[in-house]
Design a protein around this motif. Sequence first.
Motif, mmCIF file in Angstrom:
data_model
loop_
_atom_site.group_PDB
_atom_site.id
_atom_site.type_symbol
_atom_site.label_atom_id
_atom_site.label_comp_id
_atom_site.label_asym_id
_atom_site.label_seq_id
_atom_site.Cartn_x
_atom_site.Cartn_y
_atom_site.Cartn_z
ATOM 1 N N ARG A 103 63.035 138.654 41.781
ATOM 2 C CA ARG A 103 62.628 136.871 42.260
ATOM 3 C C ARG A 103 61.634 136.514 43.352
ATOM 4 O O ARG A 103 61.792 137.896 44.309
ATOM 5 C CB ARG A 103 64.424 136.215 42.567
ATOM 6 N N LEU A 104 60.774 136.276 43.460
ATOM 7 C CA LEU A 104 59.914 136.456 44.091
ATOM 8 C C LEU A 104 59.665 135.098 44.722
ATOM 9 O O LEU A 104 60.752 133.762 44.577
ATOM 10 C CB LEU A 104 58.879 135.976 43.373
ATOM 11 N N ARG A 105 59.264 135.294 46.022
ATOM 12 C CA ARG A 105 59.628 133.966 46.562
ATOM 13 C C ARG A 105 57.999 133.090 47.396
ATOM 14 O O ARG A 105 57.271 133.688 47.548
ATOM 15 C CB ARG A 105 60.354 134.597 48.611
ATOM 16 N N LEU A 106 57.947 131.843 47.134
ATOM 17 C CA LEU A 106 56.792 131.364 46.560
ATOM 18 C C LEU A 106 56.791 130.207 47.412
ATOM 19 O O LEU A 106 57.269 129.572 47.574
ATOM 20 C CB LEU A 106 55.708 131.267 45.309
ATOM 21 N N GLY A 107 55.678 130.527 48.476
ATOM 22 C CA GLY A 107 56.073 129.530 49.208
ATOM 23 C C GLY A 107 54.741 128.568 48.815
ATOM 24 O O GLY A 107 53.277 128.834 48.561
ATOM 25 N N THR A 108 54.504 127.279 48.956
ATOM 26 C CA THR A 108 53.456 125.943 48.775
ATOM 27 C C THR A 108 52.838 124.624 49.158
ATOM 28 O O THR A 108 54.193 124.431 49.596
ATOM 29 C CB THR A 108 53.519 125.801 46.560
ATOM 30 N N PHE A 109 52.054 123.926 49.568
ATOM 31 C CA PHE A 109 51.989 123.106 49.502
ATOM 32 C C PHE A 109 52.112 121.954 48.744
ATOM 33 O O PHE A 109 52.421 122.003 47.423
ATOM 34 C CB PHE A 109 50.568 123.218 50.341
ATOM 35 N N ALA A 110 52.904 120.641 49.370
ATOM 36 C CA ALA A 110 53.135 119.627 47.961
ATOM 37 C C ALA A 110 52.134 119.477 46.954
ATOM 38 O O ALA A 110 52.694 119.252 45.477
ATOM 39 C CB ALA A 110 53.016 118.317 48.592
ATOM 40 N N THR A 111 50.668 119.182 47.142
ATOM 41 C CA THR A 111 49.812 118.742 46.144
ATOM 42 C C THR A 111 49.746 119.930 44.905
ATOM 43 O O THR A 111 49.897 119.929 43.474
ATOM 44 C CB THR A 111 48.346 118.411 46.143
ATOM 45 N N ALA A 112 49.662 121.356 45.661
ATOM 46 C CA ALA A 112 49.644 122.340 44.478
ATOM 47 C C ALA A 112 51.251 122.353 43.879
ATOM 48 O O ALA A 112 51.159 122.414 42.694
ATOM 49 C CB ALA A 112 49.905 123.519 45.307
ATOM 50 N N ALA A 113 51.786 121.866 44.240
ATOM 51 C CA ALA A 113 53.517 122.072 43.478
ATOM 52 C C ALA A 113 53.738 120.945 42.721
ATOM 53 O O ALA A 113 53.770 121.758 41.999
ATOM 54 C CB ALA A 113 54.536 121.803 44.276
ATOM 55 N N ALA A 114 52.696 120.158 43.157
ATOM 56 C CA ALA A 114 53.148 118.841 42.035
ATOM 57 C C ALA A 114 52.382 118.783 40.121
ATOM 58 O O ALA A 114 52.833 119.446 39.676
ATOM 59 C CB ALA A 114 53.145 117.390 42.610
ATOM 60 N N VAL A 132 58.712 124.377 49.764
ATOM 61 C CA VAL A 132 57.118 123.206 50.097
ATOM 62 C C VAL A 132 57.128 123.071 51.366
ATOM 63 O O VAL A 132 58.118 122.062 52.508
ATOM 64 C CB VAL A 132 57.271 121.940 49.251
ATOM 65 N N GLU A 133 56.086 123.939 52.083
ATOM 66 C CA GLU A 133 55.928 123.353 53.946
ATOM 67 C C GLU A 133 54.048 123.386 53.748
ATOM 68 O O GLU A 133 53.211 123.646 53.313
ATOM 69 C CB GLU A 133 56.126 125.326 54.295
ATOM 70 N N GLU A 134 54.309 122.892 55.366
ATOM 71 C CA GLU A 134 52.585 123.153 55.515
ATOM 72 C C GLU A 134 51.918 124.115 55.703
ATOM 73 O O GLU A 134 53.046 124.914 56.176
ATOM 74 C CB GLU A 134 52.472 121.775 56.985
ATOM 75 N N VAL A 135 50.638 123.536 55.540
ATOM 76 C CA VAL A 135 49.516 125.406 55.555
ATOM 77 C C VAL A 135 50.024 125.565 56.805
ATOM 78 O O VAL A 135 50.560 127.529 56.299
ATOM 79 C CB VAL A 135 48.234 124.936 55.419
ATOM 80 N N PRO A 136 50.418 125.269 57.892
ATOM 81 C CA PRO A 136 50.400 126.337 58.597
ATOM 82 C C PRO A 136 51.813 127.033 59.037
ATOM 83 O O PRO A 136 51.696 128.534 59.140
ATOM 84 C CB PRO A 136 50.174 125.557 60.045
ATOM 85 N N THR A 137 52.795 126.744 58.529
ATOM 86 C CA THR A 137 53.714 127.169 58.607
ATOM 87 C C THR A 137 54.238 128.163 57.745
ATOM 88 O O THR A 137 54.889 129.745 57.499
ATOM 89 C CB THR A 137 54.943 126.360 57.918
ATOM 90 N N ALA A 148 51.794 132.663 48.539
ATOM 91 C CA ALA A 148 51.697 131.493 49.571
ATOM 92 C C ALA A 148 50.695 130.920 49.097
ATOM 93 O O ALA A 148 48.926 131.352 48.394
ATOM 94 C CB ALA A 148 51.709 131.677 50.985
ATOM 95 N N LEU A 149 50.581 129.678 48.823
ATOM 96 C CA LEU A 149 49.568 128.382 47.914
ATOM 97 C C LEU A 149 49.231 128.270 49.152
ATOM 98 O O LEU A 149 50.407 127.398 50.077
ATOM 99 C CB LEU A 149 49.635 127.831 46.220
#
Length: 314
Positions: free
Chosen positions: A93-104, A125-130, A143-144
Motif C-alpha cells: 500500500r502506497l502513501r500518496l499525497g496530492t493537491f486538490a485539482t490533481a486529485a480530482a 489531499v493537502e496544500e503544496v507546502p505540507t 507526492a503530486l
Amino acid sequence: MADLRQFEALKAVHAEGSVTAAARRLGWGQPTVDYHLKNLERLIGSPVLTRSPRGSRLTPVGMLLLDRAQEILTLSERAIGDAREFTELGRVRLRLGTFATAAASILPFIAASIGDLGIGIDATVEEVPTLVDQINRGALDAALVFTVPGYELPFRPTVDAMEVYRDPLMLALPAGHPLASRPAIDLAALLSLRDERWVFATSADDAIDRVLTDAFAAEGHVLDVAIRTDDFQVLLGMTAARMVVGIIPSLATTAEHPGIVLRPINDPSFVRSILVATTSPDEAGRRPSPAVRHLVAAVRDGFAAVRVGAGASV
C-alpha cells in the motif's frame, strides 16, 4: 543444454585470472568451478581456458562465449528480479499525497491503473507546502505538487521530482469585462488590471500568486487582494458577481461557468508545472521501489490522457 553456473564460472575466472581465485569469488570449491568449466568445454567442443602456472585466461572461443554469457546472466537476473517484484506488489500500500485539482483530475485513473496490479493507495489531499514537508520527512511514498517556472520547491537531496504536466494558467474575468473580448491576454493587457481587486490563495507562499505579484511588482504596482481562498468555486463565483478577477489553472476549469470568461495568458511564466516527487529507500542508488515506479508510470499515463483530452477540446 548450458547451465548458468557454467557461465558464472567462466565470468569469475576472467575477472579473477585463475580458477582458485574464481572459486573464492563465487564461494564455491575449486573442483566445482573446474567441473562446470569442463562441462562447458564438452558442450561446445573446444577449450575455453588456457591454464599456466601464472593463472588462467580465456581462449578466443572463451571470450566469444563470455560476451554472450554476460548478456544471458544479466537477463536472468532481471527476470528473477521482475518476478520477485511482481510477487511483492500485491502486498503493498502506497502513501500518496496530492493537491486538490490533481486529485480530482487523475486520482481515479491512478487508483484503477495500479489497482489492477494489486497495489493499494492511501491518499491524502493537502496544500503544496505540507506535501513538500511530508515527502521530505519520508511520511509519503510519493507526492503530486506544483510550482511555477523560476520557483524551486525546497526538496531534500533524497527526493527526486519529475515534471509530468504543464498546466496553463487562465485569467478569470466577469462576462462583459473590457478584456473579455480578447482571445488571449498578453502581459501588457494583464498589467492593465492593476486597479482590479484580486482573489489569492490562502497561503502567502502560493507559487501562482507569486508569479502574478512579481509581474506587477516589476512595474511598481501592488495588487489589491480582496479575499484569500483555496476554493476555485469561490473564485469563480465572486468573479461572476463582478467582485474580483483571478488566476485559475486550466485543470480546475472542467465545467462551464456562467458569467465567467476564461482567457489564456500569453506569457511563459504563467504556467503551473506539476511534479511527481518520490523518495528512495536506497539513498546510494536513488531508486524507488517497484510499486512506486508503477505509481509514477500511472501518474504519467494519467496526465498524458488529460493532455490529449485538453487538446481535443481546444
